[in-house]
Design a protein around this motif. Sequence first.
Motif, PDB file in Angstrom:
ATOM      1  N   LEU A 146       1.068  -1.215   0.073  1.00 51.44           N
ATOM      2  CA  LEU A 146      -0.206   0.071   0.095  1.00 51.44           C
ATOM      3  C   LEU A 146       0.608   1.336  -0.030  1.00 51.44           C
ATOM      4  O   LEU A 146       0.581   2.297  -0.364  1.00 51.44           O
ATOM      5  CB  LEU A 146      -0.869   0.108   1.373  1.00 51.44           C
ATOM      6  N   ARG A 147       2.151   1.330   0.507  1.00 50.08           N
ATOM      7  CA  ARG A 147       3.052   2.449   0.741  1.00 50.08           C
ATOM      8  C   ARG A 147       3.415   2.643  -0.835  1.00 50.08           C
ATOM      9  O   ARG A 147       3.460   3.749  -1.368  1.00 50.08           O
ATOM     10  CB  ARG A 147       4.100   2.208   1.402  1.00 50.08           C
ATOM     11  N   ILE A 148       3.485   1.354  -1.761  1.00 45.49           N
ATOM     12  CA  ILE A 148       4.086   1.527  -2.987  1.00 45.49           C
ATOM     13  C   ILE A 148       3.002   2.267  -3.845  1.00 45.49           C
ATOM     14  O   ILE A 148       3.129   3.280  -4.647  1.00 45.49           O
ATOM     15  CB  ILE A 148       4.517   0.216  -3.647  1.00 45.49           C
ATOM     16  N   LEU A 149       1.811   1.998  -3.596  1.00 43.86           N
ATOM     17  CA  LEU A 149       0.606   2.360  -4.384  1.00 43.86           C
ATOM     18  C   LEU A 149       0.338   4.076  -3.907  1.00 43.86           C
ATOM     19  O   LEU A 149       0.168   4.656  -4.620  1.00 43.86           O
ATOM     20  CB  LEU A 149      -0.666   1.689  -4.028  1.00 43.86           C
ATOM     21  N   ASP A 150       0.652   4.136  -2.668  1.00 44.20           N
ATOM     22  CA  ASP A 150       0.322   5.578  -2.129  1.00 44.20           C
ATOM     23  C   ASP A 150       1.584   6.332  -2.649  1.00 44.20           C
ATOM     24  O   ASP A 150       1.455   7.649  -2.901  1.00 44.20           O
ATOM     25  CB  ASP A 150       0.430   5.643  -0.604  1.00 44.20           C
ATOM     26  N   THR A 151       2.577   6.081  -2.557  1.00 44.31           N
ATOM     27  CA  THR A 151       3.895   6.899  -3.463  1.00 44.31           C
ATOM     28  C   THR A 151       3.835   7.193  -4.774  1.00 44.31           C
ATOM     29  O   THR A 151       3.994   8.242  -5.222  1.00 44.31           O
ATOM     30  CB  THR A 151       5.309   5.865  -3.362  1.00 44.31           C
ATOM     31  N   TRP A 152       2.980   6.144  -5.493  1.00 47.14           N
ATOM     32  CA  TRP A 152       2.868   6.533  -7.094  1.00 47.14           C
ATOM     33  C   TRP A 152       1.409   7.070  -7.125  1.00 47.14           C
ATOM     34  O   TRP A 152       1.000   7.220  -8.362  1.00 47.14           O
ATOM     35  CB  TRP A 152       3.304   5.320  -7.778  1.00 47.14           C
ATOM     36  N   ARG A 153       0.868   7.658  -6.082  1.00 50.41           N
ATOM     37  CA  ARG A 153      -0.462   8.283  -6.070  1.00 50.41           C
ATOM     38  C   ARG A 153      -1.601   7.491  -6.885  1.00 50.41           C
ATOM     39  O   ARG A 153      -2.307   8.032  -7.750  1.00 50.41           O
ATOM     40  CB  ARG A 153      -0.216   9.603  -6.833  1.00 50.41           C
ATOM     41  N   ILE A 154      -1.638   6.266  -6.618  1.00 45.65           N
ATOM     42  CA  ILE A 154      -2.674   5.314  -7.384  1.00 45.65           C
ATOM     43  C   ILE A 154      -4.274   5.583  -6.459  1.00 45.65           C
ATOM     44  O   ILE A 154      -4.037   5.733  -5.374  1.00 45.65           O
ATOM     45  CB  ILE A 154      -2.381   3.949  -6.978  1.00 45.65           C
ATOM     46  N   PRO A 155      -5.135   6.047  -7.172  1.00 46.04           N
ATOM     47  CA  PRO A 155      -6.547   6.340  -6.498  1.00 46.04           C
ATOM     48  C   PRO A 155      -6.810   5.188  -5.613  1.00 46.04           C
ATOM     49  O   PRO A 155      -6.760   4.111  -5.724  1.00 46.04           O
ATOM     50  CB  PRO A 155      -7.436   6.571  -7.858  1.00 46.04           C
ATOM     51  N   ALA A 156      -7.504   5.898  -4.466  1.00 44.17           N
ATOM     52  CA  ALA A 156      -7.925   5.038  -3.363  1.00 44.17           C
ATOM     53  C   ALA A 156      -8.929   3.976  -3.853  1.00 44.17           C
ATOM     54  O   ALA A 156      -8.595   2.683  -3.527  1.00 44.17           O
ATOM     55  CB  ALA A 156      -8.386   5.775  -2.350  1.00 44.17           C
TER      56      ALA A 156
END
Length: 246
Positions: A146-156
């Motif tokens: 989830l940190r990876i997805l958050d870092t690359w600004r993947i929509p929630a």
Amino acid sequence: MVTRAYQDIDAHVRRLWRHRGTTLPSPRRGPRQQLDLDDILDAGIALADAEGLAAVSTRAVAAAFGKTPMALYPYVGTKEHLLALMQDHAVAMPEWEDPPTGLADALEAWASALYEVYLAHPWLTERRWAQATQGPNEQDWMERLLRILDTWRIPAPARPPAVTMLYATVAATAETDAAYRRMSQEGKSEWLAQAQATARQIPDLTRRYPLSTSLEPVTTDWQDSPRAALAAGVGILARALAAPTG
């Protein structure tokens, strides 16, 4: 009133999180504990690695220490608790740096690391999503992803399906890879013989199934296909996640 079931759950959670701030439950009476929980789990994991998950029982693990199954209960609880403890213990996350070169590279690094853990302990793929341990090591993997997805600004809204697809793809490809590694030479020969027999018996197979029979393999070496499929699948998902919406 606290029921026995809730006491058992509380004890199990304390065992799971024993290295992250909780204290192990101790018996109210009887002899002091003589075994170490990590040693018990290592023995169970070694048994599962060598003989498969079906070989694991409280009796078999206790026997490794010259104990009875009942003697093991104060240390691990029920058999299901033992399996969950083994599962979380086995998936301790290795160290690696997230590649800064893009979402696809970061996701592939995460997926490859988990893939290697599954290959080291193939029985982990038999433990389904509903059997998640809620333990700290499994939580580490989820938080890292989830940190990876958050870092690359993947929509929630895209994160839950992405998590499901990634976990499922890693488990499925690792399970296939492990099965290929277990396949004997006789098994390989039988598989090839059946393919050849099918071609002889069904001469119009390509006409009946033109798309599947013309499907290009991910790699020319069939034994490497699970790992190659994982990398390709992660790349497809990464591109879909990074694609602009609206």
